[in-house]
Structure formats: structure tokens, C-alpha cells
Motif scaffolding. Structure first.
Motif, short mmCIF file in Angstrom:
data_model
loop_
_atom_site.label_atom_id
_atom_site.label_comp_id
_atom_site.label_asym_id
_atom_site.label_seq_id
_atom_site.Cartn_x
_atom_site.Cartn_y
_atom_site.Cartn_z
N ARG A 80 -2.47 2.14 -6.23
CA ARG A 80 -1.25 2.87 -6.84
C ARG A 80 -1.37 4.25 -7.54
O ARG A 80 -0.90 5.13 -7.38
CB ARG A 80 -0.30 1.71 -7.66
N ASP B 233 5.02 -1.59 -7.71
CA ASP B 233 4.94 -1.01 -9.04
C ASP B 233 4.46 -2.16 -9.81
O ASP B 233 4.43 -3.40 -9.77
CB ASP B 233 5.99 -0.35 -9.50
N ILE C 21 3.03 -0.82 -1.39
CA ILE C 21 2.56 -0.29 -2.93
C ILE C 21 3.62 -0.77 -3.81
O ILE C 21 4.61 -0.34 -3.87
CB ILE C 21 2.15 0.99 -3.07
#
Length: 300
Positions: free
Chosen positions: A83, A107, A105
Motif C-alpha cells: 500500500r 486500506d 490493495i
């Protein structure tokens, strides 16, 4: 039907395969590999070439296993290491091109959500609790009870990041310990403020470092066979003092302390100590179910 989850952590890549039936998930296979994708990542904010290659080769091996088990549904997720890296998308594109694996990806907020779902499945949550998942790049915190979570956040204070920034002596000296505590105090203001108002009693450690604590304290425990376990808090504090005051060589000789964690366990202990003290938590529970189990839940 076989389903699988891959968790691309900053230090370790995990693969878990399960048989999905109408009523349950039965684990068929799981493994993890110490890839150290975040090696030296704080220097140029890039996945260095040797780590890039290790990660790619690992996922090629995972693909062979997925094919062997005839997995029908897969979700692969990347966390802090990918990330935050400037070439993280390049890594994802290369993996897709060479293995066919599609990587999401996620968060920090989704990462915390998935950790909560995994821990909940273990049955470790009883009353007001704080879940903590210490990764290499980030650490996730979730205040919760059996009914749901009330606050969650991911912080870039993973063990590998702290080690690269602060671990400059062997054993770590008092000055560097104080620098880490100051760093935690500066970054975790919001966590401590909410936590003091929330009043959790129990710290639930999500896999990783907490599995190491449990295995070093009680060498007879079989992590592969359990979903949760109590960690005696007095025994933990004794172990933490021992880990922090020992040299790299001394830790390397401790039973059940794997090479990947020989140094990072010091950082994990300092984070754990800080949170326990600031929030006056009285119990520690280990959940061996973590993010990857939460990812599996999304495939059901």
C-alpha cells in the motif's frame, strides 16, 4: 467447494485454503512464508529488487498449491507494505502477469474490518475488548464487544517500520526505548483517548506476535490446533522484560521464536507494553484467527 485467501503482509505472506459447505468452513491447508517485502522500505519507500523477487517467487509457489487443491474462489489482499510502496502497483501488475493472481490493495479501514471478522469467528471476544494486530508495516486497533465494533483504525507503526527507524543497539538501549515510547505517544493519541472512555478489560492479540508470546510462554501449546487461548498477563510481562533486555543472539536461542521475529518481537513487545499500560488492560487473549480468516468470510 474450495476457497482460498492470500494475505500479503509486510513481513509474511499467508495462504489459507478451506472447504466451504452449507454450514461451515473446514481448513484444508495453510502456510506462511517469511518474505520480508518491507525490507529497507523506509529508506526510499520502495520494495527493493530482492524483496520484489522473493514475493513474486512465493506467489508462483502459492499458485501451484491453489491449482493442486483445485481452488474455485480466491481473494488476495495486500496491506501496508504494498500500500505504501511507490512501486507497489508494479508488484501487483507483475504478479498478475506471471501468475494470474489478482491482488486487491486494501486500506487500513478495510484491513481492520477483516481482522475483526476473523477474530470474531474465533470466539475470542467476550465483553469490552481491544483487538490489536501488530503487522510489519502497520498496527490495527479495534474496540469491540460481541455485538460489533465501536472504533477502529490502522496506524503506520508496524514492527518492521519501528525496527528500521529505532532499533540501533543490541540489546536495545534505554534511549531508543524512550524514543519508541515517545513515537507511540505522539501517534496513538486518538486511540488512548477513545480507549480510556471505552473501558475495555481485555486485549485480544490477533495472531502474529501474540502467537509467539503464547508459544514461548507455553511450549506445549499447539497454535495450529486452536482458535483462541488465554495468555497469562504476568507471564507476558516477564517475557517482555526478557525479550527487550536480551541480545539478538540470546533471543535466537529461545524456543519457539522464529528467525523472522527474533528482532521484531522486541518492537512488538514495546507496542504491547505501551497499550497495556496506557489503557490499564487486565487480560490478554490470543486469537489465531486474523485477517486471512476475515478474507475467507468475504468469499462465502
Amino acid at each position: 467447494m474450495k476457497i482460498a485467501a492470500i494475505d500479503l503482509g509486510t513481513n509474511t505472506f499467508h495462504l489459507i485454503i478451506a472447504e466451504q459447505t452449507a454450514s461451515e468452513l473446514k481448513i484444508s491447508y495453510k502456510t506462511n512464508k517469511p518474505i520480508k517485502l518491507g525490507e529497507d522500505i523506509t529508506k526510499a519507500n520502495k520494495i527493493i529488487p530482492t524483496a520484489f523477487e522473493r514475493g513474486l517467487n512465493c506467489l508462483k509457489d502459492f499458485k501451484k498449491t491453489l491449482d493442486l487443491y483445485e481452488v474455485k474462489k480466491l481473494r488476495a489482499v495486500a496491506t501496508s507494505g504494498v500500500r505504501s510502496a511507490s512501486n507497489g502497483q508494479d508488484f501487483i501488475n507483475t504478479v498478475n502477469k506471471e501468475t494470474g493472481i489478482v491482488i486487491d490493495i486494501i486500506d487500513g479501514e478495510e484491513e481492520a474490518n477483516l481482522i475483526y471478522e476473523g477474530v470474531k469467528l474465533s470466539g475470542a471476544i467476550h465483553g469490552k475488548s481491544l483487538i490489536m494486530d501488530i503487522g510489519g508495516g502497520s498496527t490495527e486497533f479495534i474496540f469491540c464487544d460481541e455485538n460489533g465494533f465501536y472504533w477502529k483504525k490502522s496506524f503506520d507503526i508496524g514492527a518492521a517500520r519501528l525496527m528500521q527507524k529505532f532499533f540501533k543497539s543490541d540489546p536495545i538501549n534505554q534511549e531508543h526505548q524512550e524514543q519508541i515510547k515517545d513515537h507511540l505517544k505522539e501517534n496513538l493519541v486518538e486511540l488512548i483517548a477513545f480507549g480510556k472512555a471505552f473501558g475495555a478489560d481485555t486485549l485480544i492479540g490477533s495472531a502474529g506476535a501474540f502467537e509467539t508470546y503464547a508459544e514461548v510462554i507455553d511450549p506445549t501449546i499447539n497454535i495450529q490446533q486452536i482458535a483462541k487461548a488465554q495468555i497469562d498477563i504476568k507471564a507476558y510481562h516477564q517475557l517482555s522484560k526478557r525479550l527487550i533486555s536480551s541480545t539478538h543472539q540470546e533471543r535466537g536461542q529461545m524456543p519457539n521464536l522464529i528467525p523472522l521475529r527474533v528482532d521484531m518481537i522486541v518492537m512488538a513487545s514495546l507496542i504491547t507494553d505501551y497499550v497495556l499500560a496506557e489503557l490499564n488492560l487486565q487480560q490478554i487473549t490470543l486469537s489465531t484467527y486474523d485477517l486471512k480468516m476475515g478474507v475467507l468470510q468475504t468469499l462465502k
